[in-house]
Design an enzyme around this catalytic site. Structure first.
Site, short mmCIF file in Angstrom:
data_model
loop_
_atom_site.label_atom_id
_atom_site.label_comp_id
_atom_site.label_asym_id
_atom_site.label_seq_id
_atom_site.Cartn_x
_atom_site.Cartn_y
_atom_site.Cartn_z
N ARG A 1 -1.66 -57.13 -119.22
CA ARG A 1 -0.84 -56.46 -120.25
C ARG A 1 0.51 -56.06 -119.68
NH1 ARG A 1 -4.27 -51.57 -121.73
NH2 ARG A 1 -2.45 -50.95 -122.91
N HIS B 1 -7.47 -35.47 -118.85
CA HIS B 1 -6.72 -36.67 -118.52
C HIS B 1 -5.35 -36.56 -119.16
CE1 HIS B 1 -6.17 -40.89 -117.46
NE2 HIS B 1 -5.62 -41.06 -118.65
N LYS C 1 -12.63 -45.90 -119.15
CA LYS C 1 -12.75 -45.30 -117.81
C LYS C 1 -13.43 -43.95 -117.87
CE LYS C 1 -8.47 -46.45 -117.34
NZ LYS C 1 -7.19 -47.09 -117.22
N SER D 1 -8.63 -48.58 -123.22
CA SER D 1 -8.45 -48.57 -121.77
C SER D 1 -8.76 -47.18 -121.19
CB SER D 1 -7.01 -49.00 -121.46
OG SER D 1 -6.68 -48.71 -120.14
N ASP E 1 -11.15 -53.62 -117.65
CA ASP E 1 -9.90 -52.93 -118.03
C ASP E 1 -8.83 -53.16 -116.97
OD1 ASP E 1 -8.15 -50.88 -119.32
OD2 ASP E 1 -8.50 -49.88 -117.41
N1 URA Z 1 -3.31 -45.46 -119.22
C1 URA Z 1 -4.39 -46.26 -119.16
O1 URA Z 1 -5.34 -45.98 -118.41
N2 URA Z 1 -4.44 -47.38 -119.90
C2 URA Z 1 -3.43 -47.74 -120.72
O2 URA Z 1 -3.52 -48.76 -121.38
C3 URA Z 1 -2.30 -46.91 -120.79
C4 URA Z 1 -2.26 -45.77 -120.03
#
Ligand code: URA
Length: 422
Positions: free
Chosen positions: A168, A82, A187, A183, A161
């Protein structure tokens, strides 16, 4: 239990319990906790931070708030990757086939781009015919058959999220390190990752602007990983300049081919070798050095490129029909000297305005639009040299002349990989 007490507790810097965090997630998702209450709590978190125990609870409940994928049928030799997002970041297109060609399975769910950063799924969709909406069964079968698959992340992963991130984004609370860590990791947990290499971007084109924040974010994500049974390695990399030379969907696919097939060297190649080596080392449980040897071999003997072609074919894409924009504008330099800086953020915004990115989720993309940066950091440029080429169907008006910085001295702080944290 009620949300006002919870907000007040966080305002007074007291630790929230696991039950309180569960209460917040459940009741925000079902609409009992209102956006303005959640915004207030998020701001209190941004200002007063979270303990690791709070972060573990938040991550756990966000991960459980939507669809969850079980990849155990694929075995233990599966590694995910990621990136925290950047400009010109086409690494997934290059790394996934390299790693799969070394015998490590890659089951990758990716997203679309928004704002100045691009998304892997948009890049793949620029290949005519390429399917990005695999069912779970098709996804798993493809990983079993050819060792890799890349599909669009389902809308229902970590729903809490998603709802919190949207808030946010409009309340100035994106930049909280514990919120970013939970966050991203929520995932990854929901998507069934067990081994993960994280490319943590630092610099003007990234969400994280300084190295200390990147270190804290990395350590937190490693801790969350340990707590949830995921092996995590973080690679902190420079995103003050764009990655590689091409920005824009089809242009980035073509640069990925340049690396895989033509073995084009440079910062993008180096980063891909590094990330792939750590993934192969995790997946095969071998040393980094052994893994790197396999990675370099498989780039050189085109096994990685063959794997890329196999992926494209399996997902019905036709690489020979990659769209190419005929209208181009060459932008020339007005001064002479060393190219010492390229503003990644400004180039990302310019590329979006050419049609390569979206300002809102509904915007349609022009897959052939984008930018090729014709020079690299520390190249010596002469007055009148072409520094970048723009590809677009749109009318070009004025170009920001502060994107490139030219100086009489070379840039000595041009490091690509800052550090590795395990
Ligand atoms: N990428 C994400 O998935 N979440 C965040 O809060 C910031 C970057």
């Amino acid at each position: 239990m009620n949300i006002i007490d919870i907000i007040n507790k966080k305002r007074k810097k007291q630790e929230l319990t696991d039950e309180e965090i569960k209460y917040v997630i459940d009741n925000f998702l079902n609409g009992t906790i209102k956006d303005y209450q959640m915004s207030s709590l998020l701001m209190a978190i941004l200002l007063n931070d979270m303990t690791n125990e709070e972060i573990y609870s938040l991550t756990k409940y966000m991960a459980a708030s939507g669809e969850q994928l079980d990849l155990t049928s694929l075995g233990t030799n599966v590694v995910d990757k990621h990136s925290t997002g950047g400009v010109g970041d086409k690494t997934t297109l290059i790394i996934a086939p390299i790693v799969a060609s070394c015998g490590v399975k890659v089951a990758k769910m990716s997203g679309r781009g928004l704002g100045h950063t691009g998304g892997t799924i948009d890049k793949l969709e620029s290949i005519p015919g390429f399917t990005v909406n695999l069912t779970e069964k098709e996804f798993i079968n493809e990983v079993n058959d050819i060792g890799l698959a890349i599909t669009s992340q389902t809308e229902n992963v970590a729903l809490a999220d998603k709802k919190i991130y949207a808030l946010r984004d409009v309340t100035g609370t994106v930049e909280s390190i514990p919120l970013i860590a939970s966050s991203i990791m929520s995932k990854k947990i929901a998507l069934g990752a067990k081994k993960l290499v994280l490319d943590v971007k630092v610099g003007s084109g990234a969400l994280i602007k300084n190295i200390d924040d990147a270190r804290r974010l990395s350590r937190l994500m490693i801790d969350i990983g340990k707590h949830s049974g995921i092996d995590v390695i973080c690679i902190l990399t420079n995103m003050s300049v764009p990655l590689g030379n091409n920005i824009g969907n089809a242009l980035e696919v073509s640069e990925a081919i340049d690396i895989l097939h033509n073995h084009k060297k440079g910062s993008l190649y180096e980063l891909c070798v590094e990330l792939s080596s750590y993934m192969v080392s995790l997946g095969l449980k071998i040393s980094y050095e052994e893994a790197k040897e396999k990675v370099l071999n498989n780039i050189d003997n085109d096994e990685a490129y063959d794997k890329f072609l196999e992926l494209v074919k399996t997902q019905h894409g036709n690489i020979d029909k990659l769209p190419q924009e005929k209208t181009k504008y060459e932008i020339k330099t007005m001064t002479e000297g060393y190219l010492v800086d390229i503003d990644a953020y400004k180039l990302g915004v310019l590329s979006m305005s050419l049609g390569a990115g979206r300002l809102t989720k509904e915007d349609k993309l022009d897959y052939s639009a984008g930018i090729i940066v014709n020079k690299n950091i520390n190249d010596y440029v002469k007055k009148g040299d072409v520094i970048m080429t723009l590809y677009t169907k749109k009318k070009i008006t004025n170009i920001d002349n502060t994107i490139f910085k030219i100086s009489d001295k070379k840039n000595r702080n041009n490091k690509l990989i800052y550090e590795i944290i395990k």
